[in-house]
Design a protein around this motif. Structure first.
Motif, PDB file in Angstrom:
ATOM      1  N   VAL A  28       0.815  -1.219   0.000  1.00 16.94           N
ATOM      2  CA  VAL A  28       0.000   0.000   0.000  1.00 16.94           C
ATOM      3  C   VAL A  28       0.849   1.269   0.000  1.00 16.94           C
ATOM      4  CG1 VAL A  28      -2.056  -1.046   1.001  1.00 16.94           C
ATOM      5  CG2 VAL A  28      -0.256  -0.185   2.519  1.00 16.94           C
ATOM      6  N   ALA A  29       2.153   1.150   0.272  1.00 15.31           N
ATOM      7  CA  ALA A  29       3.041   2.316   0.212  1.00 15.31           C
ATOM      8  C   ALA A  29       4.464   1.803   0.067  1.00 15.31           C
ATOM      9  CB  ALA A  29       2.908   3.178   1.467  1.00 15.31           C
ATOM     10  N   ARG A  30       5.294   2.573  -0.614  1.00 12.50           N
ATOM     11  CA  ARG A  30       6.660   2.131  -0.842  1.00 12.50           C
ATOM     12  C   ARG A  30       7.564   3.354  -0.972  1.00 12.50           C
ATOM     13  NH1 ARG A  30       9.039  -2.428  -3.408  1.00 12.50           N
ATOM     14  NH2 ARG A  30       7.062  -3.304  -4.091  1.00 12.50           N
ATOM     15  N   VAL A  36       5.289  -0.864   2.829  1.00 10.44           N
ATOM     16  CA  VAL A  36       4.174  -1.127   3.737  1.00 10.44           C
ATOM     17  C   VAL A  36       3.202  -2.067   3.037  1.00 10.44           C
ATOM     18  CG1 VAL A  36       2.327  -0.139   5.133  1.00 10.44           C
ATOM     19  CG2 VAL A  36       4.415   1.187   4.720  1.00 10.44           C
ATOM     20  N   ARG A  53       1.778  -4.005   7.916  1.00 13.56           N
ATOM     21  CA  ARG A  53       3.093  -4.413   8.400  1.00 13.56           C
ATOM     22  C   ARG A  53       4.156  -3.828   7.495  1.00 13.56           C
ATOM     23  NH1 ARG A  53       5.008  -9.235   5.708  1.00 13.56           N
ATOM     24  NH2 ARG A  53       5.874 -10.063   7.612  1.00 13.56           N
ATOM     25  N   LEU A  54       5.349  -3.686   8.075  1.00 16.90           N
ATOM     26  CA  LEU A  54       6.460  -3.124   7.339  1.00 16.90           C
ATOM     27  C   LEU A  54       7.357  -4.273   6.913  1.00 16.90           C
ATOM     28  CD1 LEU A  54       6.627  -0.031   7.236  1.00 16.90           C
ATOM     29  CD2 LEU A  54       8.602  -0.222   8.712  1.00 16.90           C
TER      30      LEU A  54
END
Lengths: 199, 199
Positions: A28-30, A36, A53-54
């Motif tokens: 969902v995010a990078r 993420v 989670r990371l």
């Protein structure tokens, strides 16, 4: 409520519940360093939850307790971008692809402290925040130290601070010492060495 | 290389280098829970570096060592999305806006363990990975426990595992116990209580 049988030292029974089923996983995010991931889970009782989670992008990390002939662990003080201040802690670093853990520890020691070790042993694997970080750190005990330096990638020289393992209480009084991982590793090394001496 | 004066117990001198100058800060990735920030820094020697850090979106966190009348800390076992397995560790949780730390600790205890404490004290603030996490966790010691339950937001019931503070070695033998923060807090509480008893 479970009670450990203190007399026989039996292990605590594992939970009876099955592992949750993974419904989906998506990024969902990078950024350059972080990714993420959202994970949808269905627990064995039917409850459905989505966690974030990371994900780690590295091959793991080592944290080194390098103990000199006088029983002192080699701490370092360097600027930490996360907390935005100089922090006192153990030397550490990422493990490179296909690099054995003990080699990574000895390389980081030479880069950050300016010593190498003739004796290296793995003590324990630690998680940081298992609820949302995949990251694990391998704690390595290093002994029989000798001077040896490799170039590191630090922007300024690192301060080395030898600290007696017998004086962790004094270390706790230093306001720039805060890292849970370093503290846990120092306690582990101290107890490990004391137990070895007692044998 | 600095040496601590072990005889007089003098504090190690702080680094002479000035704090790095912040050249820029910008958000480079964001999800529901996380915000990744890129920070450009110029160190006092002129070196310029860009780091990534994970900003906290919460008001901090508490980690609770709740010790019962038999000297056992109340551990919990629950599913951890970061490591993707059930983990044994101390109860913890986020502090809500304007919530006092000790109130947050007592609330989380009631939600996760089903006990409240008549005696609560702050032990220490811990960082997790100061190089890239802004996050800090406040370690709270809780004593004089009594049954009291508040509804939590967990997807399935949490297993409570009382563990003798005098047997941290046995705890280290449990393969589902890995969290650096829990281990550091247990050592801190054990040493704190032993020192108090010795007085």
């Amino acid at each position: 409520m479970y009670n450990r049988n203190l007399v026989t030292g039996l292990r605590v029974p594992r939970p009876m519940s099955k592992y949750p089923e993974i419904l989906h996983r998506r990024t969902v995010a990078r950024s350059r360093l972080f990714r993420v991931e959202a994970v949808g889970l269905r627990f064995s009782n039917g409850a459905e939850v989505e966690y974030e989670r990371l994900g780690g992008t590295s091959h793991g990390a080592v944290l080194i307790v390098a103990v000199d002939g006088q029983g002192r662990a080699q701490l370092i003080r360097e600027y930490a971008a996360g907390t935005g201040r100089y922090e006192l802690g153990l030397p550490k670093g990422r493990v490179e692809k296909d690099e054995p853990l003990l080699d990574a520890a000895n390389r980081e020691l030479q880069e950050e402290v300016g010593v190498a070790a003739r004796r290296l042993e793995w003590l324990r694997s630690l998680s940081l925040a298992p609820g949302y970080l995949a990251h694990r750190t391998e704690v390595i005990l290093a002994q029989d130290l000798y001077p040896s330096r490799l170039p590191g990638d630090e922007p300024e020289p690192i301060q080395v601070v030898p600290w007696a393992l017998d004086d962790l209480e004094g270390l706790l009084a230093q306001e720039d010492f805060s890292e849970a991982r370093s503290l846990a590793a120092l306690y582990l090394a101290r107890d490990h060495l004391r137990a070895r001496e007692a044998r």
